[in-house]
Design an enzyme around this catalytic site. Structure first.
Site, short mmCIF file in Angstrom:
data_model
loop_
_atom_site.label_atom_id
_atom_site.label_comp_id
_atom_site.label_asym_id
_atom_site.label_seq_id
_atom_site.Cartn_x
_atom_site.Cartn_y
_atom_site.Cartn_z
N GLU A 28 81.74 -29.97 12.52
CA GLU A 28 82.34 -31.28 12.76
C GLU A 28 82.89 -31.92 11.50
O GLU A 28 82.83 -33.13 11.33
CB GLU A 28 81.35 -32.22 13.48
CG GLU A 28 81.07 -31.79 14.90
CD GLU A 28 80.49 -32.90 15.78
OE1 GLU A 28 80.45 -34.07 15.33
OE2 GLU A 28 80.08 -32.59 16.91
N HIS A 76 72.46 -35.41 13.38
CA HIS A 76 71.81 -34.10 13.49
C HIS A 76 70.90 -33.88 12.30
O HIS A 76 71.14 -34.41 11.21
CB HIS A 76 72.85 -32.97 13.51
CG HIS A 76 73.56 -32.83 14.82
ND1 HIS A 76 73.44 -31.71 15.62
CD2 HIS A 76 74.40 -33.66 15.48
CE1 HIS A 76 74.19 -31.86 16.71
NE2 HIS A 76 74.79 -33.03 16.64
#
Length: 661
Positions: free
Chosen positions: A368, A645
């Site tokens: 990402e 995350h």
């Protein structure tokens, strides 16, 4: 295979691309700001809590017409730019390979010595993280913002954590057969604040705040270390290593006097060196306030970089002859007062929740990294430690994929070892919002050494990001099938060896990435039983539907990212070490018949959270005479407040089966 160092084959196409993007960018930036103003994060809501309720609404009323007017004015230029930009993507290369030319700028890369496959073996450390560097308006839907500042801070934390000393703790006890439990990330401090006996146990695996300031000077040359031999000593090629060996007949207990001796010896090593400007920089990331002593950024003002001492403690005294007087670093005794014992002593490798990225991190796979400006800032920071970086991976427009791609794959790879070959493939079956990104797989071949017979020692690393939408199990299974096929093709096409005359030896084959399914959810049964897990091993997994008890989820609850309990690496680490803390701040797979009440909801939680970030390795296709074993697995909290995350890291030991010379 040629590695692409620029996105286009010639400077003319590069100029046209820059010109077209210059026409598009004002419209893109204004649209991003306009949408972002309507999606506040919980951090911003708390900051505005003391403001009058009408103040924010008034700001939106004033700024929205301005943004809209400028957006409409920029649209004609953006349209012209898009008509020029889109066909250019057919000539664009699938990635950019960046190699740091000024090696004095890097810390980690300049310290590596080529592995000659001599001795008992060598360890390699792999890291993986989803850093959520989307355009700011999209990142806000994950409750993170200020993408440009976050990218710089993420890169700084990673390279500071990886460049700190690698510290091993060996505890020898006649009543404990596990005498060589090594912590490759931390120096564990005894308990403080009371008169009870302080214990350093072989099972301790909690990496807390070492007040160490990251060093990027490259001054810790491995040539200054003393040569070691015998079992339990550093393997070939290990840098920045501190050995603390504790012997005794009290099962590893250290008295207050012994601990004070260790402290005194560590602090008497020499004067502190001045810190580098890059390390003294104060974070400007608005969604994480830096505090003095914040271990996440390793910017504690109380930290002095003196010597990395090698101490042997036994029978209440310190053996002065074992202290290394050649000053490398200072590893301070930890400031935290609590420790955690490894509960599952039958595990063949170490595992921990760490406040730092592992020391001497060799390879890093990120997902990402969609924003191109953020990717440049991140690359600049990572180049302080990693010499080789592959970024801006993916395709745009309609080139080689079925649907139009607005953003790249978001993959980024960084390495301390040279990249020999690289290849990228785009998943053609993306659905929904995921189809707008060129999600795929990046395959890399790296050279990690050579044998005395001039055979290359290589390794394979794959980085991927699968379909994210819940319920798309068939899509993810198809992508896993393609991942295996592409990897097999890549290994065949890049191999220059034959069975009869091997020109290169394969040391490891690792897959890293965000697979967007966990091993406990009933909805993910198809992925859990995929054939990938018959060829590759997951260190955290017992079998389909069952994780090991110490494995925790890697997906954080976005709503709690800025809570005081978890907004710093140390705080997040402590919270995740308790079951109740994990239930409060990790995303869990919820059963379909769960209760609507909070008490019933917590009772229905299964496992230790959704672990969707994976690190897999295989023993297939490697050099037959070598053995690959997991040495350590870590869940990392150093990016607390910067992404939703948890990064993960794995250290593999490649054993050659030869004795030290």
């Amino acid at each position: 295979m040629v590695l692409y160092t620029s996105p286009f084959p010639n400077s003319f196409l590069s100029f046209l691309h820059s010109f077209s993007w210059g026409l598009i960018f004002p419209c893109y930036w204004l649209a991003d700001r306009l949408v972002g103003s309507f999606v506040p994060t919980t951090y911003e809501k708390r900051q505005r809590a003391d403001d009058p309720c009408y103040f924010h609404a008034l700001c939106i009323i004033i700024t929205t017409p301005i943004y809209l007017a400028l957006l409409v004015a920029s649209l004609p230029f953006a349209l012209i730019g898009f008509l020029l930009w889109s066909p250019l993507q057919s000539a664009r290369r699938p990635y950019i390979y960046s190699r740091l030319e000024d090696k004095n700028h890097a810390n980690g890369a300049t310290l590596l010595t080529e592995w000659k496959a001599a001795g008992s073996g060598k360890s390699f450390c792999f890291g993986s993280a989803n850093v959520c560097l989307l355009p700011d308006s999209l990142a806000r839907f994950n409750n993170v913002f200020n993408t440009q500042a976050r990218a710089k801070e993420i890169g700084r934390r990673i390279r500071n954590g990886a460049s700190r000393p690698q510290i091993k703790i060996y505890i020898d006890s006649p009543t404990n057969t596990s005498i060589s439990a090594a912590s490759f990330s931390s120096l564990v401090s005894p308990q403080g604040g009371d008169n009870a006996n302080r214990t350093v146990n072989a099972g301790i695996k909690r990496t807390t705040s070492m007040e160490y300031k990251g060093d990027n000077s490259g001054s810790n040359n491995s040539e200054e270390r003393e040569d070691k031999g015998g079992s339990g000593e550093p393997n070939e090629g290990e840098e920045n290593t501190c050995i603390v060996r504790i012997n005794g007949e009290d099962n590893g207990h250290m008295s207050d006097t012994e601990t004070d001796n260790v402290n005194d010896q560590a602090h008497a090593s020499g004067p502190a060196e001045p810190s580098l400007e890059g390390d003294a920089e104060i974070s400007k990331t608005p969604n994480h306030k830096q505090k003095e002593g914040d271990s996440g950024s390793l910017d504690s003002y109380s930290a002095s970089r003196e010597s990395l001492v090698k101490v042997r403690v036994g029978d209440g005294t310190v053996d002065q002859s074992t202290v290394n007087n050649k000053l490398l670093y200072k590893a301070s005794i930890m400031k935290k007062t609590s420790v955690r014992k490894k509960k599952h002593t039958d595990e063949p490798f170490d595992h921990e929740i760490s406040a730092f990225f592992p020391a001497n991190l060799d390879f890093l796979c990120l997902q990402e990294v969609f924003d191109k400006r953020a990717a440049e800032k991140l690359k600049e920071q990572l180049h302080h430690y990693f010499e080789y970086i592959v970024y801006d991976v993916g395709v745009y427009s309609c080139h080689s994929c079925c649907s139009f791609k607005f953003v790249n794959s978001g993959l980024l790879f960084a390495s301390r070892y040279p990249v020999m070959d690289a290849a990228y493939h785009c998943y053609p079956n993306g659905r929904g919002m995921d189809s707008l990104a060129s999600k795929g797989a990046l395959f890399l071949k790296v050279q990690v050494g050579s044998t005395p017979q001039d055979q290359r020692i290589v390794g394979y690393i794959s980085c991927t990001h699968l379909q994210a939408i819940a319920g798309d199990t068939t899509v993810r299974c198809e992508q896993l099938d393609m991942l295996q096929d592409w990897l097999s093709e890549f290994r065949k096409s890049t191999s220059s060896s034959s069975t009869a005359n091997p020109e290169e030896l394969v040391a490891f084959d690792v897959i890293c990435g965000d697979l967007n399914f966990d091993n406990c959810s009933s909805e993910d049964k198809l992925e859990q039983q995929h054939s990938l897990f018959t060829h590759y091993k997951d260190p955290c997994r017992i079998g389909p539907g069952e994780d090991k008890p110490w494995a925790i989820g890697t997906l954080l609850d976005p709503e709690g990212l800025y809570d005081e309990e978890v907004c710093t690496p140390d705080n997040l680490q402590k919270v995740l070490e308790s079951e109740e803390g994990r239930k409060g701040y990790l995303v869990y797979p919820i059963s379909k018949n769960h209760s609507s009440s909070q008490k019933g909801r917590k009772a229905s939680l299964k496992g230790n959270g959704r672990r969707i970030d994976y690190m897999l390795y295989t023993e297939e296709g490697l050099y037959l005479e070598w053995k690959v074993e997991v040495e350590e697995f870590s869940f990392i909290t150093q990016l607390a407040g910067l992404t939703d995350h948890l990064p993960v890291a794995m250290r593999l030991m490649v054993s050659t089966g030869e004795d030290d010379p």
